[in-house]
Design an enzyme around this catalytic site. Structure first.
Site, PDB file in Angstrom:
ATOM      1  CE  LYS A 118      43.317  33.430  34.484  1.00 20.99           C
ATOM      2  NZ  LYS A 118      41.889  33.558  34.155  1.00 20.99           N
ATOM      3  CD  GLN A 127      39.638  32.983  31.323  1.00 22.14           C
ATOM      4  OE1 GLN A 127      40.371  32.442  32.137  1.00 22.14           O
ATOM      5  NE2 GLN A 127      39.597  34.293  31.176  1.00 22.14           N
ATOM      6  CG  ASP A 185      37.939  33.781  38.974  1.00 26.14           C
ATOM      7  OD1 ASP A 185      39.046  34.336  39.113  1.00 26.14           O
ATOM      8  OD2 ASP A 185      37.494  33.418  37.861  1.00 26.14           O
TER       9      ASP A 185
END
Ligand code: NAP
Length: 283
Positions: free
Chosen positions: A54, A98, A121
């Site tokens: 990422k 994460q 997200d």
């Protein structure tokens, strides 16, 4: 024999990154410098690899990225306090925690603390609600299913009126995927581990999205000839990455995504896009 056309997620993701680079240059002219902060708790090697890719992708398009690394035994309250700080920081446009988090931390509680306007997200209930009420343009859509819709769009596949079957009902992939296909006017069926007659559902699918996490589980003779098959699975077998769909599907499908090089690159491209959207909305 290779019958299906492979959908090249790597190439499509590269196109998207080029477009984003241009948009980021325009934002900079308006003094908006998109920034993403990733919070990583613990030392899970797979998570570390995802976070690194990422960061690389952010650097390539010109998004500032920062990783906040916390020890595995960090108390939940400390993580929540950090997210509070990031929520208040105007330089941070996107926040990504994460997953998976260590067992002593409740992911649902933590994800609800992220400001929905920075939730790139798309896991906050406010964004989930926007998606299911058809207001996804105002919120954030989870990256993997949003990337899949983009893959279909850029391959010229129009879901309207088609039978779409999604195998898997996770909050990260299966459920938001079903919502987006529904929004795209497909007739949607969601299957899961308790579904009876899974093969029959698959044989009826014009678009089949498989997100279960079982190597080569869906076989070629389950597929309707000419169907579009989207393989989300990422499984390691003897050190080799493979999907949830068996190679034999390539002889029957009309279009299919490879693993690797299909859905994976699109997930990251969509994360970059969500970060740029978050930055643009500050204007
Ligand atoms: P997950 O949370 O474990 O969910 C798996 C889903 O598959 C569950 O809904 C489960 O049903 C269903 N399932 C499991 N075994 C099944 C079976 N035998 N028949 C029918 N359904 C079955 O997984 P996830 O997070 O959605 O991820 C799924 C896969 O996609 C994994 O391989 C993951 O690594 C991969 N993935 C890839 C990307 C990417 O960017 N390429 C992104 C995210 C995930 P129940 O609900 O009944 O248990």
């Amino acid at each position: 024999m290779l019958g299906a056309q492979l959908i090249d997620g790597k190439a499509i993701a590269a196109d998207i990154r080029r477009e984003l680079k241009e948009e980021i240059n325009q934002l900079r002219k308006k003094n908006v410098n998109p920034g993403l902060t990733v919070v990583l708790v613990g030392d899970d090697p797979a998570s570390q690899t995802y976070v690194r890719s990422k960061q690389r992708a952010c650097a390539e398009v010109g998004i500032r990225s920062e990783v906040k690394m916390l020890a595995k035994d960090t108390p939940q309250a400390e993580l929540i306090a950090l997210i509070g700080e990031l929520n208040r920081d105007p330089q941070v446009h996107g926040i990504l925690v994460q997953l998976p988090l260590p067992e002593h931390i409740n992911s649902d509680t933590v994800l609800r603390v992220i400001d929905p306007l920075k939730d790139v997200d798309g896991f906050h209930p406010v964004n989930v609600g926007s998606l299911w009420t058809g207001l996804s343009e105002q919120g954030f859509v989870p990256c993997t299913p949003a990337g899949i819709i983009e893959l279909l769009h850029r391959t010229g596949i129009e879901p309207t009126g088609l039978n779409a079957v999604v195998i898997g009902r996770s909050n990260i992939v299966g459920k938001p995927m079903a919502a987006l296909l529904l929004q795209s006017n497909a007739t949607v069926t969601i299957c899961h581990s308790r579904t009876r007659g899974l093969r029959e559902y698959c044989r009826d699918a014009d678009i089949l999205v498989v997100a279960i996490g079982r190597a080569r589980f869906v076989k070629g003779d389950w597929i309707k000839p000419g169907a579009v098959v989207i393989d989300v699975g990422m499984n390691r077998v003897d050190g080799v990455l493979c999907g949830d769909v068996d190679e034999s599907a390539r002889e029957v499908a009309g279009h299919i995504t490879p693993v690797p090089g299909g859905v994976g690159p699109m997930t990251i491209a969509q994360l970059l896009r969500n970060t740029v959207i978050a930055a643009r909305r500050t204007l």
